[in-house]
Design a protein around this motif. Structure first.
Motif, short mmCIF file in Angstrom:
data_model
loop_
_atom_site.label_atom_id
_atom_site.label_comp_id
_atom_site.label_asym_id
_atom_site.label_seq_id
_atom_site.Cartn_x
_atom_site.Cartn_y
_atom_site.Cartn_z
N GLU A 156 0.84 -1.19 0.00
CA GLU A 156 0.00 0.00 0.00
C GLU A 156 0.87 1.23 0.00
O GLU A 156 1.80 1.35 0.79
N GLY A 157 0.59 2.15 -0.92
CA GLY A 157 1.31 3.41 -0.98
C GLY A 157 0.36 4.57 -0.82
O GLY A 157 -0.73 4.41 -0.26
N LYS A 158 0.77 5.71 -1.33
CA LYS A 158 -0.08 6.90 -1.20
C LYS A 158 -1.13 6.87 -2.29
O LYS A 158 -0.84 7.07 -3.46
N MET A 159 -2.36 6.59 -1.92
CA MET A 159 -3.49 6.54 -2.87
C MET A 159 -3.30 5.47 -3.93
O MET A 159 -3.75 5.61 -5.06
N VAL A 160 -2.58 4.40 -3.56
CA VAL A 160 -2.35 3.31 -4.49
C VAL A 160 -2.20 2.00 -3.73
O VAL A 160 -1.66 1.98 -2.61
N VAL A 161 -2.74 0.93 -4.27
CA VAL A 161 -2.47 -0.42 -3.76
C VAL A 161 -1.90 -1.21 -4.91
O VAL A 161 -2.48 -1.23 -6.00
N GLU A 162 -0.76 -1.85 -4.69
CA GLU A 162 -0.13 -2.57 -5.78
C GLU A 162 0.07 -4.03 -5.41
O GLU A 162 0.51 -4.35 -4.31
N ALA A 163 -0.28 -4.92 -6.35
CA ALA A 163 0.02 -6.34 -6.20
C ALA A 163 1.34 -6.59 -6.91
O ALA A 163 1.50 -6.24 -8.08
#
Ligand SMILES: [Mg+2]
Length: 247
Positions: A156-163
């Motif tokens: 989880e980042g700033k306003m982003v979720v990455e797989a």
């Protein structure tokens, strides 16, 4: 202000978004300070080439933003790697589970209304900067979507979720650079602003280096700079501070 220490022979690793450039509404919309390329060129000279970008972006994007400068770099959190400025970009093979996840997301009702999918090849990022109220929904949907895909994990980042692949992170990317010239035998310095930079901070701290968190938020990094402007000022200070060659 208590600035981070500048080691005598630094190897400098820099995150890109939020560290060297400010965030924008879309990844392509960031603006690069006209002085940034000049600063990085001087920093490369000062570090005798031991300067690398370590980013979640693809390296072709970084090269476009920093043109004509080409630096050693790790992209997609380490899936892409260019060990030397004049080397080609090596890329780890794709995980087939990424394809399955992409199919699931593209056929789901999650996307749209300000929620966008960015296909990074070996990673899939869901951006919700334009729909911040959907944060909980996005995170829950991503957790459900990867629940049976054991090669992947969520960052989880700033306003982003990455797989992403679970066997890749910025810390491993930095450690790989530190094994080879011109980085080896230098003191690592890493600047980053986001959750994915914490792996890098841990590795740099273990190697006796200088880990610097940019901006607010919890971090294992013992040093901090407030924002991009302070990062650029500190890096400029480094270019004007005598550093020694490896004996
Ligand atoms: Mg960042």
């Amino acid at each position: 202000m208590n600035l981070p220490p500048i080691p005598p022979s630094p190897a400098v690793f820099l995150d890109f978004d939020g560290t060297l450039v400010d965030f924008a509404d879309a990844p392509d919309a960031v603006t690069v300070d006209p002085d940034l390329v000049d600063l990085l060129t001087r920093l490369r000279s000062r570090t005798h080439g031991a300067l690398a970008v370590v980013t979640g972006r693809r390296l072709e994007e970084i090269d476009r933003f920093l043109s004509p400068l080409v630096l050693p770099a790790a992209g997609l959190h380490g899936i892409e790697r260019r060990a030397r400025a004049n080397a080609s970009i090596l890329e780890l093979p794709q995980s087939s589970q990424i394809h399955r996840l992409r199919d699931r997301l593209e056929t789901s009702s999650l996307l749209g209304g300000g929620i966008n999918l960015e296909d990074k090849g070996n990673g899939l990022a869901i951006h919700y900067r334009l729909a911040p109220q959907a944060e909980a929904e996005v995170k829950a949907a991503m957790r459900a979507a990867i629940s049976d895909l054991d090669e992947l994990h969520l960052v989880e980042g700033k306003m982003v979720v990455e797989a992403k692949r679970a066997d890749v992170n910025k810390g491993l990317a930095i450690a790989a650079f530190m094994d080879v010239p011109p980085f080896a035998d230098r003191i690592p310095v890493f600047l980053g602003d986001d959750v994915t930079d914490e792996d890098g901070f841990r590795v740099v701290a273990k190697l006796g280096g200088v880990a610097v968190k940019v901006g607010d938020g919890p971090s294992v990094a013992p040093y901090r700079l407030d924002d991009r402007r302070q990062v650029l000022e500190w890096l400029d200070l480094m270019t004007r501070t005598e550093t020694s060659r490896i004996p």
